[in-house]
Design a protein around this motif. Sequence first.
Motif, PDB file in Angstrom:
ATOM      1  N   UNK A 132     -13.221   7.905  -8.179  1.00 19.45           N
ATOM      2  CA  UNK A 132     -11.519   8.112  -8.221  1.00 19.45           C
ATOM      3  C   UNK A 132     -11.262   8.455  -6.623  1.00 19.45           C
ATOM      4  N   UNK A 133     -12.124   9.316  -6.118  1.00 20.20           N
ATOM      5  CA  UNK A 133     -11.545   9.791  -4.774  1.00 20.20           C
ATOM      6  C   UNK A 133     -11.434   8.426  -3.709  1.00 20.20           C
ATOM      7  N   UNK A 178      -2.545   5.494   6.914  1.00 18.06           N
ATOM      8  CA  UNK A 178      -2.417   6.435   7.577  1.00 18.06           C
ATOM      9  C   UNK A 178      -3.206   6.295   8.934  1.00 18.06           C
ATOM     10  N   UNK A 179      -4.221   5.629   8.809  1.00 14.54           N
ATOM     11  CA  UNK A 179      -5.104   5.424  10.213  1.00 14.54           C
ATOM     12  C   UNK A 179      -4.764   3.973  10.742  1.00 14.54           C
ATOM     13  N   UNK A 223      -8.166   4.648  -0.738  1.00 11.75           N
ATOM     14  CA  UNK A 223      -7.811   2.981  -0.555  1.00 11.75           C
ATOM     15  C   UNK A 223      -6.245   2.870  -0.758  1.00 11.75           C
ATOM     16  N   UNK A 224      -5.853   3.362  -1.985  1.00 14.09           N
ATOM     17  CA  UNK A 224      -4.328   3.258  -2.268  1.00 14.09           C
ATOM     18  C   UNK A 224      -3.310   4.003  -1.402  1.00 14.09           C
TER      19      UNK A 224
END
Length: 52
Positions: free
Chosen positions: A33-34, A45-46, A39-40
């Motif tokens: 889940x994490x 952000x990076x 990914x979504x």
Amino acid sequence: MTAPCRYCQQLADMIRLAENRDETQNAQVLTGVLLKHRQEKHTRDRPLRSIT
């Protein structure tokens, strides 16, 4: 650098707790889940950097 996502932090804490309780199946599900959340929600952000 931005502050950590609360959802990511909460999931990481839940994974650690499951690992400490030897609940490996729960830890594996939470890890999935994490990863899916990151990914979504955090792929933009990076920015990509050139390593030369």
